[in-house]
Design an enzyme around this catalytic site. Structure first.
Site, PDB file in Angstrom:
ATOM      1  N   ARG A  90       0.774  -1.153   0.126  1.00 37.63           N
ATOM      2  CA  ARG A  90       0.103   0.090   0.011  1.00 37.63           C
ATOM      3  C   ARG A  90       0.798   1.254  -0.187  1.00 37.63           C
ATOM      4  O   ARG A  90       2.061   1.261   0.561  1.00 37.63           O
ATOM      5  CB  ARG A  90      -0.785   0.161   1.127  1.00 37.63           C
ATOM      6  CG  ARG A  90      -2.031  -0.970   1.198  1.00 37.63           C
ATOM      7  CD  ARG A  90      -3.057  -0.487   0.452  1.00 37.63           C
ATOM      8  NE  ARG A  90      -4.439  -1.230   0.191  1.00 37.63           N
ATOM      9  CZ  ARG A  90      -4.459  -2.292  -0.670  1.00 37.63           C
ATOM     10  NH1 ARG A  90      -3.645  -2.628  -1.691  1.00 37.63           N
ATOM     11  NH2 ARG A  90      -5.617  -2.983  -0.646  1.00 37.63           N
ATOM     12  N   HIS A  96      -1.248   0.291  -9.811  1.00 36.97           N
ATOM     13  CA  HIS A  96      -2.114  -0.525  -8.805  1.00 36.97           C
ATOM     14  C   HIS A  96      -2.651  -1.857  -9.628  1.00 36.97           C
ATOM     15  O   HIS A  96      -3.554  -2.248  -9.588  1.00 36.97           O
ATOM     16  CB  HIS A  96      -3.326   0.008  -8.097  1.00 36.97           C
ATOM     17  CG  HIS A  96      -3.551  -0.594  -6.815  1.00 36.97           C
ATOM     18  ND1 HIS A  96      -4.070   0.283  -5.797  1.00 36.97           N
ATOM     19  CD2 HIS A  96      -3.584  -1.804  -6.847  1.00 36.97           C
ATOM     20  CE1 HIS A  96      -4.396  -0.725  -4.886  1.00 36.97           C
ATOM     21  NE2 HIS A  96      -4.154  -2.285  -5.400  1.00 36.97           N
TER      22      HIS A  96
HETATM   23  P1  NDP Z   1      -2.067 -11.238   5.061  1.00 40.96           P
HETATM   24  O1  NDP Z   1      -3.100 -10.617   5.950  1.00 40.96           O
HETATM   25  O2  NDP Z   1      -2.292 -12.631   4.687  1.00 40.96           O
HETATM   26  O3  NDP Z   1      -0.346 -11.049   5.492  1.00 40.96           O
HETATM   27  C1  NDP Z   1      -0.200  -9.958   6.411  1.00 40.96           C
HETATM   28  C2  NDP Z   1       1.251  -9.993   6.745  1.00 40.96           C
HETATM   29  O4  NDP Z   1       1.784  -8.853   7.494  1.00 40.96           O
HETATM   30  C3  NDP Z   1       1.345 -11.293   7.960  1.00 40.96           C
HETATM   31  O5  NDP Z   1       2.452 -11.992   7.888  1.00 40.96           O
HETATM   32  C4  NDP Z   1       1.106 -10.316   9.157  1.00 40.96           C
HETATM   33  O6  NDP Z   1       2.089 -10.843  10.109  1.00 40.96           O
HETATM   34  C5  NDP Z   1       2.163  -8.980   8.527  1.00 40.96           C
HETATM   35  N1  NDP Z   1       2.022  -7.960   9.398  1.00 40.96           N
HETATM   36  C6  NDP Z   1       0.794  -7.119   9.546  1.00 40.96           C
HETATM   37  N2  NDP Z   1       1.150  -6.330  10.429  1.00 40.96           N
HETATM   38  C7  NDP Z   1       2.501  -6.450  10.912  1.00 40.96           C
HETATM   39  C8  NDP Z   1       3.288  -5.514  11.721  1.00 40.96           C
HETATM   40  N3  NDP Z   1       2.773  -4.388  12.357  1.00 40.96           N
HETATM   41  N4  NDP Z   1       4.412  -5.791  11.771  1.00 40.96           N
HETATM   42  C9  NDP Z   1       5.115  -6.778  11.332  1.00 40.96           C
HETATM   43  N5  NDP Z   1       4.261  -7.651  10.578  1.00 40.96           N
HETATM   44  C10 NDP Z   1       2.967  -7.327  10.263  1.00 40.96           C
HETATM   45  O7  NDP Z   1      -2.114 -10.278   3.713  1.00 40.96           O
HETATM   46  P2  NDP Z   1      -1.713 -10.695   2.140  1.00 40.96           P
HETATM   47  O8  NDP Z   1      -0.409 -11.376   2.039  1.00 40.96           O
HETATM   48  O9  NDP Z   1      -3.042 -11.395   1.704  1.00 40.96           O
HETATM   49  O10 NDP Z   1      -1.680  -9.158   1.558  1.00 40.96           O
HETATM   50  C11 NDP Z   1      -0.663  -8.306   1.977  1.00 40.96           C
HETATM   51  C12 NDP Z   1      -0.942  -6.916   1.223  1.00 40.96           C
HETATM   52  O11 NDP Z   1      -0.954  -6.906   0.083  1.00 40.96           O
HETATM   53  C13 NDP Z   1      -2.647  -6.503   1.581  1.00 40.96           C
HETATM   54  O12 NDP Z   1      -3.120  -6.119   2.855  1.00 40.96           O
HETATM   55  C14 NDP Z   1      -2.767  -5.151   0.342  1.00 40.96           C
HETATM   56  O13 NDP Z   1      -2.354  -4.136   0.953  1.00 40.96           O
HETATM   57  C15 NDP Z   1      -1.565  -5.940  -0.478  1.00 40.96           C
HETATM   58  N6  NDP Z   1      -2.330  -6.316  -2.017  1.00 40.96           N
HETATM   59  C16 NDP Z   1      -2.029  -5.291  -3.048  1.00 40.96           C
HETATM   60  C17 NDP Z   1      -2.336  -5.847  -4.333  1.00 40.96           C
HETATM   61  C18 NDP Z   1      -1.897  -4.898  -5.387  1.00 40.96           C
HETATM   62  O14 NDP Z   1      -2.453  -5.276  -6.602  1.00 40.96           O
HETATM   63  N7  NDP Z   1      -1.087  -4.068  -5.432  1.00 40.96           N
HETATM   64  C19 NDP Z   1      -3.022  -6.938  -4.382  1.00 40.96           C
HETATM   65  C20 NDP Z   1      -3.393  -7.607  -3.093  1.00 40.96           C
HETATM   66  C21 NDP Z   1      -2.909  -7.372  -1.951  1.00 40.96           C
HETATM   67  P3  NDP Z   1       1.497 -12.241  10.999  1.00 40.96           P
HETATM   68  O15 NDP Z   1       1.685 -13.281  10.015  1.00 40.96           O
HETATM   69  O16 NDP Z   1       2.391 -12.432  12.214  1.00 40.96           O
HETATM   70  O17 NDP Z   1       0.030 -11.963  11.147  1.00 40.96           O
HETATM   71  C1  OXD Z   2      -6.002  -5.811  -2.821  1.00 33.90           C
HETATM   72  C2  OXD Z   2      -5.416  -4.734  -4.148  1.00 33.90           C
HETATM   73  O1  OXD Z   2      -5.943  -5.642  -1.815  1.00 33.90           O
HETATM   74  O2  OXD Z   2      -5.573  -5.225  -5.305  1.00 33.90           O
HETATM   75  O3  OXD Z   2      -6.459  -6.835  -3.548  1.00 33.90           O
HETATM   76  O4  OXD Z   2      -4.878  -3.857  -3.804  1.00 33.90           O
END
Ligand code: NDP
Ligand code: OXD
Length: 322
Positions: A237, A285
């Site tokens: 993000r 994006h």
């Molecule tokens: P998940 O919820 O599966 O994973 C999030 C990870 O971030 C987890 O490992 C979590 O830790 C870690 N995390 C969260 N907060 C913290 C923190 N404060 N400190 C350290 N680690 C932290 O999410 P996804 O993998 O499914 O997606 C990740 C992000 O990718 C989405 O939120 C979105 O913003 C972005 N995205 C972007 C897209 C694009 O097209 N640009 C498409 C899809 C997603 P823990 O495992 O310990 O909970």
């Molecule tokens: C998502 C994205 O969060 O596309 O899936 O950004």
């Protein structure tokens, strides 16, 4: 009783979302509507919402709302709604979404380690000059966020021969990946990371986690001499990165390059300095787009689970922020 699923988005899911949803909706009494076409419907007729970046305050109007389905993996668009109804939220987790994300991060990692920015610049000047590139096994990629997407990305990079570090909130064990967890481990993680891939959700804890100080910690020692400097890849993000600090680090040559897919304001302002920076790759994006057919099937599946009283999949924890 008739149930209604309303699709709400400011980023116009195309009209055929409705057709896709209808294809998978064989639960009889489900009517599908696309906001703002709610003709003949009352606010209390809405039971389910499939949402992607909508006008905050809209969902609060629906007193009988039972479930919110996020059309994206990220839920910051929902959790930042000050009037978000207190109903369960599920987010999109999908094999195709994961594959697209792994290909985005892998492509950018290879692009920068093969120094393609410099070759493209040389081509413009018809300049024939070889530049050394590091072997993957001598490059350390650090994946911030080891969730659905981060772990898949980490494994793909490992298969490409890179050394991989990962950082998350809770401790993890993933074969052949050096896993770091929590705030205390952030500095050692960054110090041993040459290419940083951001796959964190945007939460109050992760806002501007990449800033002046954290950029200075990147790749402090042990970087292969063929890689001109550290690289940031951000498909997470926009709010994860302090862009002013990033531009400054690029200009000071503390950072070699950045690939950015997400921004605080989207679309990115045409006058933004990022557009003109020679060492920045910008994509609109698209790192991993939501496939209409797959989100339709997924949304209907979740509604069926809800209707049958079975546990929902990929529930969001609003207190945790993701
Ligand atoms: P998940 O919820 O599966 O994973 C999030 C990870 O971030 C987890 O490992 C979590 O830790 C870690 N995390 C969260 N907060 C913290 C923190 N404060 N400190 C350290 N680690 C932290 O999410 P996804 O993998 O499914 O997606 C990740 C992000 O990718 C989405 O939120 C979105 O913003 C972005 N995205 C972007 C897209 C694009 O097209 N640009 C498409 C899809 C997603 P823990 O495992 O310990 O909970
Ligand atoms: C998502 C994205 O969060 O596309 O899936 O950004």
């Amino acid at each position: 009783m008739k149930q209604t699923l309303l699709v709400v988005s400011n980023h116009g899911p195309s009209a055929h979302w409705k057709d896709e949803l209808a294809k998978f909706s064989n639960i009889g009494q489900l009517e599908i509507r696309m906001w703002p076409d709610a003709e003949g419907l009352n606010d209390d007729d809405i039971h389910y919402v499939l949402a992607w970046r909508y006008d905050h305050s809209l969902l609060a109007k629906f007193p009988n709302l039972k479930l919110i389905i996020s059309a994206g993996a990220g839920v910051d668009h929902l959790l930042s709604d000050p009037q978000l109804p207190d109903v369960p939220i599920v987010r999109f987790v999908d094999a195709h979404l994961t594959k697209r994300m792994t290909s985005y991060v892998a492509s950018q990692t290879l692009f920068h380690t093969r120094r393609m920015l410099e070759f493209i610049a040389q081509q413009r000047d018809r300049q024939w000059q070889s530049l050394p590139d590091p072997l993957p096994e001598n490059v350390r990629v650090g994946v911030m966020g080891l969730g659905e997407l981060g772990q898949a990305v980490a494994k793909t990079l490992l298969a490409l021969g890179f050394q991989v570090n990962g950082w998350s909130r809770s401790a993890k064990q993933v074969a052949d990946i050096s896993c770091y967890a929590g705030q205390d481990a952030l500095k050692p993680f960054l110090n041993t990371t040459d290419i940083l891939a951001l796959l964190l959700p945007l939460t109050p804890q992760t806002q501007h986690i990449i800033n002046r100080n954290s950029l200075k910690e990147l790749s402090l020692s042990g970087r292969a001499k063929e890689l001109p400097g550290p690289v940031v890849i951000n498909p997470g993000r926009g709010g994860l990165v302090d862009v002013t600090a990033l531009l400054n680090a690029l200009d000071q040559k503390e950072l070699y390059a950045a690939s950015l897919d997400v921004f605080d304001e989207e679309p990115l302002d045409p006058n933004h300095a990022l557009w003109h920076h020679p060492n920045v790759i910008i994509t609109p994006h698209v790192a991993s787009i939501t496939d209409p057919q797959r989100i339709a099937r997924y949304a209907i599946k979740q509604i069926k689970l809800f209707e049958s009283g079975a546990p929902l999949k990929n529930l969001v924890d609003p207190a945790r922020g993701y």
